[in-house]
Design a protein around this motif. Structure first.
Motif, short mmCIF file in Angstrom:
data_model
loop_
_atom_site.label_atom_id
_atom_site.label_comp_id
_atom_site.label_asym_id
_atom_site.label_seq_id
_atom_site.Cartn_x
_atom_site.Cartn_y
_atom_site.Cartn_z
N ASP A 148 78.23 62.81 -19.30
CA ASP A 148 78.50 62.72 -17.86
C ASP A 148 77.47 63.56 -17.10
O ASP A 148 77.06 64.62 -17.56
N VAL A 149 77.09 63.08 -15.92
CA VAL A 149 76.22 63.85 -15.03
C VAL A 149 77.05 64.18 -13.79
O VAL A 149 77.56 63.28 -13.12
N VAL A 150 77.22 65.47 -13.55
CA VAL A 150 78.07 65.93 -12.45
C VAL A 150 77.27 66.82 -11.51
O VAL A 150 76.30 67.46 -11.90
N HIS A 151 77.69 66.83 -10.25
CA HIS A 151 77.11 67.75 -9.28
C HIS A 151 77.98 69.00 -9.28
O HIS A 151 79.20 68.93 -9.12
N VAL A 152 77.35 70.14 -9.50
CA VAL A 152 78.05 71.41 -9.58
C VAL A 152 77.69 72.21 -8.33
O VAL A 152 76.56 72.68 -8.19
N GLY A 153 78.65 72.34 -7.44
CA GLY A 153 78.44 73.09 -6.21
C GLY A 153 79.49 74.18 -6.08
O GLY A 153 80.20 74.52 -7.03
N GLN A 154 79.61 74.68 -4.87
CA GLN A 154 80.50 75.81 -4.59
C GLN A 154 81.96 75.49 -4.88
O GLN A 154 82.73 76.39 -5.21
N ASP A 155 82.36 74.22 -4.78
CA ASP A 155 83.75 73.87 -5.09
C ASP A 155 84.08 74.07 -6.57
O ASP A 155 85.23 74.27 -6.93
N ALA A 156 83.05 74.04 -7.41
CA ALA A 156 83.25 74.24 -8.84
C ALA A 156 83.18 75.71 -9.23
O ALA A 156 83.86 76.14 -10.16
N SER A 157 82.34 76.47 -8.52
CA SER A 157 82.19 77.90 -8.80
C SER A 157 81.38 78.54 -7.69
O SER A 157 80.40 77.96 -7.23
N PHE A 198 80.45 78.20 -16.31
CA PHE A 198 81.89 78.42 -16.21
C PHE A 198 82.33 77.85 -14.86
O PHE A 198 81.91 78.34 -13.81
N VAL A 199 83.11 76.77 -14.89
CA VAL A 199 83.42 76.04 -13.66
C VAL A 199 84.88 75.58 -13.63
O VAL A 199 85.56 75.56 -14.64
N GLN A 200 85.30 75.18 -12.44
CA GLN A 200 86.58 74.52 -12.25
C GLN A 200 86.34 73.02 -12.22
O GLN A 200 85.65 72.52 -11.32
N PRO A 201 86.88 72.26 -13.18
CA PRO A 201 86.65 70.81 -13.21
C PRO A 201 87.07 70.12 -11.90
O PRO A 201 86.47 69.13 -11.51
N ALA A 202 88.07 70.66 -11.21
CA ALA A 202 88.51 70.05 -9.95
C ALA A 202 87.41 70.05 -8.90
O ALA A 202 87.43 69.24 -7.98
N GLY A 203 86.43 70.95 -9.03
CA GLY A 203 85.35 71.04 -8.05
C GLY A 203 84.11 70.25 -8.42
O GLY A 203 83.17 70.17 -7.63
N LEU A 204 84.09 69.64 -9.60
CA LEU A 204 82.93 68.84 -10.00
C LEU A 204 82.94 67.51 -9.27
O LEU A 204 84.01 66.92 -9.05
N ARG A 205 81.76 67.01 -8.91
CA ARG A 205 81.62 65.74 -8.21
C ARG A 205 80.63 64.87 -8.97
O ARG A 205 79.78 65.39 -9.70
N PRO A 206 80.69 63.56 -8.77
CA PRO A 206 79.64 62.71 -9.36
C PRO A 206 78.27 63.15 -8.85
O PRO A 206 78.14 63.57 -7.70
N ALA A 207 77.26 63.06 -9.70
CA ALA A 207 75.91 63.47 -9.30
C ALA A 207 75.42 62.65 -8.13
O ALA A 207 75.71 61.45 -8.02
N ARG A 208 74.67 63.27 -7.25
CA ARG A 208 74.12 62.60 -6.08
C ARG A 208 72.93 61.73 -6.45
O ARG A 208 72.69 60.72 -5.83
N ARG A 209 72.17 62.18 -7.42
CA ARG A 209 70.95 61.47 -7.79
C ARG A 209 71.14 60.83 -9.16
O ARG A 209 71.82 61.37 -10.01
N THR A 210 70.50 59.72 -9.33
CA THR A 210 70.49 59.10 -10.64
C THR A 210 69.06 58.75 -11.00
O THR A 210 68.21 58.59 -10.13
N ARG A 211 68.81 58.68 -12.26
CA ARG A 211 67.46 58.33 -12.73
C ARG A 211 67.14 56.93 -12.24
O ARG A 211 67.90 56.01 -12.40
#
Length: 78
Positions: free
Chosen positions: A9-18, A64-77
């Motif tokens: 999976d490719v996820v966007h990790v931002g402030q909502d995750a940590s 180290f993250v909260q899965p509830a804060g992960l989002r689908p990645a904004r960019r894709t190859r």
């Protein structure tokens, strides 16, 4: 608890995750492992790769993250 990401999976990790991933430090992250280590409720350790804007892996990290804060990645190859 929300579903955990899966390997590949490719996820966007931002402030909502940590808090360590503020808007300036947010990353797209390809998951290669979800650890089963005991930790705080609602948190998980992930191994994977930070991706650049082209979707190429540029750094391997364990985060180290909260899965509830992960989002689908904004960019894709492309």
């Amino acid at each position: 608890m929300p579903p955990l990401p899966r390997c590949g999976d490719v996820v966007h990790v931002g402030q909502d995750a940590s808090v360590q991933f503020s808007d300036l430090n947010a990353v797209d992250f390809r998951v290669i492992r979800v650890h089963t280590w005991r930790t705080y409720d609602g948190w998980v350790w992930l191994d994977g790769y930070v991706l650049d804007t082209s979707g190429d892996a540029v750094e391997r990290r364990t985060i180290f993250v909260q899965p509830a804060g992960l989002r689908p990645a904004r960019r894709t190859r492309g």
